[in-house]
Scaffold this active site. Structure first.
Site, PDB file in Angstrom:
ATOM      1  N   SER A  29      -5.865  -3.488  -6.636  1.00 58.10           N
ATOM      2  CA  SER A  29      -5.797  -4.913  -6.955  1.00 58.10           C
ATOM      3  C   SER A  29      -4.359  -5.401  -6.905  1.00 58.10           C
ATOM      4  O   SER A  29      -3.416  -4.649  -7.176  1.00 58.10           O
ATOM      5  CB  SER A  29      -6.346  -5.098  -8.372  1.00 58.10           C
ATOM      6  OG  SER A  29      -6.020  -6.363  -8.859  1.00 58.10           O
ATOM      7  N   TYR A  73      -7.473  -2.743 -17.691  1.00 57.92           N
ATOM      8  CA  TYR A  73      -8.092  -2.748 -16.354  1.00 57.92           C
ATOM      9  C   TYR A  73      -7.020  -2.546 -15.276  1.00 57.92           C
ATOM     10  O   TYR A  73      -7.140  -1.681 -14.412  1.00 57.92           O
ATOM     11  CB  TYR A  73      -8.835  -4.074 -16.115  1.00 57.92           C
ATOM     12  CG  TYR A  73      -9.099  -4.334 -14.657  1.00 57.92           C
ATOM     13  CD1 TYR A  73     -10.118  -3.654 -13.992  1.00 57.92           C
ATOM     14  CD2 TYR A  73      -8.298  -5.220 -13.924  1.00 57.92           C
ATOM     15  CE1 TYR A  73     -10.339  -3.853 -12.647  1.00 57.92           C
ATOM     16  CE2 TYR A  73      -8.513  -5.422 -12.580  1.00 57.92           C
ATOM     17  CZ  TYR A  73      -9.527  -4.741 -11.940  1.00 57.92           C
ATOM     18  OH  TYR A  73      -9.729  -4.932 -10.603  1.00 57.92           O
ATOM     19  N   LYS A  96      -6.099   0.673 -12.392  1.00 56.12           N
ATOM     20  CA  LYS A  96      -5.836   0.571 -10.948  1.00 56.12           C
ATOM     21  C   LYS A  96      -4.493   1.218 -10.596  1.00 56.12           C
ATOM     22  O   LYS A  96      -4.377   1.937  -9.597  1.00 56.12           O
ATOM     23  CB  LYS A  96      -5.874  -0.896 -10.491  1.00 56.12           C
ATOM     24  CG  LYS A  96      -7.257  -1.532 -10.603  1.00 56.12           C
ATOM     25  CD  LYS A  96      -8.272  -0.820  -9.721  1.00 56.12           C
ATOM     26  CE  LYS A  96      -9.691  -1.297  -9.937  1.00 56.12           C
ATOM     27  NZ  LYS A  96     -10.697  -0.478  -9.239  1.00 56.12           N
TER      28      LYS A  96
END
Ligand code: UDP
Length: 341
Positions: A126, A151, A155
């Site tokens: 991302s 989150y 990544k």
């Protein structure tokens, strides 16, 4: 025989569109999805587009023996790993669940790939890895900022784990850093299916335009941008899906058995929230009630991609306009709203 590719999270938004893109490029996609954040109806949508059923294991992909069995049975030559939790707010409340699910499944997956000699891995990363960049657009060399959420951290750590494994073991992997995927398949057979109140801008816009929500709140009108709203790089989900096929082919063609790289996947253009709202109204000929509200905590002010590396190395370019993405999202919403009444 068409080469088989395992798509974890293949019933999700980007996963389902990638399944369609893989099939169009001559691959046999195999889905594993536990449907914890996706709907079984997606499989029917994919079947309508392709004209045949894609094999699907309704299972959590964090299962070593299951993955090995799938790799052997289908002679899998590559994996595209989408399966992950993705709600930023929730990740702050449930950090262990996010680390366990997002990193646990990645480790299990790579372990099983190495055990069965599956050579190619494409990982969903991302643009959150860039945080609030000092000078957009961001290239892949732009410094990674400390993650602003659990989150985002899954990544960042996921990318590092893959890089380290590729340095030591026979694995060719690519991390794809997504900007903001929007739109739907032009057939309106598959699209985004948010549960409850959408977090993301475009589903909120289409639900508001369809009368399901009274108005859109624009999160902040006093940012240091030309119109005061945040700037993002919105990319048609089918363009994003096709980039996975290009990345897979690129990894597969690497002569070395060990390879790792990262690529930005965006349109290369920044658009403000207000620009998007007005473009939607114009393109879809539908008024959109909105108001400017307070800023949303944790939002990046402005980010968009430099896609020169992806374009040059993956031989991939976006083909669809933002207008097309909004039209496709709107057609999908109209179909969903029709189904609901
Ligand atoms: N946004 C907004 N109202 C909404 C949802 C999103 O103004 O109801 C804005 C958000 O502040 C951001 C942009 O739309 O500037 C894209 O947000 P989204 O959640 O879709 O993606 P993000 O870039 O945060 O991953």
């Amino acid at each position: 025989m068409n080469p088989s590719i395992l798509v974890t999270g293949g019933a999700g938004f980007i996963g389902s569109h990638t399944v369609v893109a893989l099939a169009a490029a001559g691959y046999q996609p195999i889905i594993v999805d536990d449907f914890s954040n996706s709907e079984a109806s997606v499989l029917a949508g994919i079947e309508k587009i392709l004209g045949y059923q894609v094999p699907c294991y309704a299972e959590d992909c964090n299962q070593y023996q299951l993955l090995r069995k799938i790799f052997r049975e289908h002679q899998i030559v590559g994996v595209i790993h989408f399966a992950a939790y993705k709600a930023v707010g929730e990740s702050m409340q449930e950090p262990l669940a996010y680390y366990q699910n997002n990193l646990g499944s990645l480790i299990t997956l790579m372990d099983a790939m190495l055990a069965e000699g599956v050579p190619n891995l494409i990982f969903s990363s991302s643009c959150t890895v860039y945080g609030n960049p000092d000078h957009p657009p961001v290239t892949e060399e732009t410094p990674i900022k400390p993650a602003a959420s659990v989150y985002g951290n899954t990544k960042q750590i996921g990318e590092e784990i893959i890089r380290d494994v590729c340095a030591a073991k026979p694995l060719k992997a690519i991390s794809l850093r997504y900007f903001n995927p929007v739109g739907a398949h032009p057939s309106a057979e598959i699209g985004e299916l948010p549960r409850g109140i959408p977090n993301n801008l475009v589903p909120f816009i289409t639900q508001t335009a369809a009368g399901l929500r009274s108005e859109l709140t624009i999160f902040g009108g006093d940012y240091p941008t030309p119109d005061g709203s945040c700037i993002r790089d919105y990319i048609h989900v089918m363009d994003l899906a096709e980039a996975h096929v290009s990345a897979l082919q690129f990894a597969d063609h690497q002569p070395s058995t060990q390879y790792y790289n990262t690529f930005n996947l965006g349109s290369g253009n920044g658009h403000s929230v207000l620009e998007l709202v007005h473009l939607f109204e114009k393109t879809c000929k539908t008024p959109l009630p909105y108001r400017i509200g307070p800023r949303r905590e944790g939002d990046v002010v402005a980010v968009w991609a430099d896609v020169q590396k992806s374009s040059a190395m993956l031989k991939w370019n976006t083909k669809r306009s933002l207008e097309q993405a909004l039209e496709d999202a709107w057609r999908w919403q109209l179909k969903l709203s029709g189904n609901q009444t």
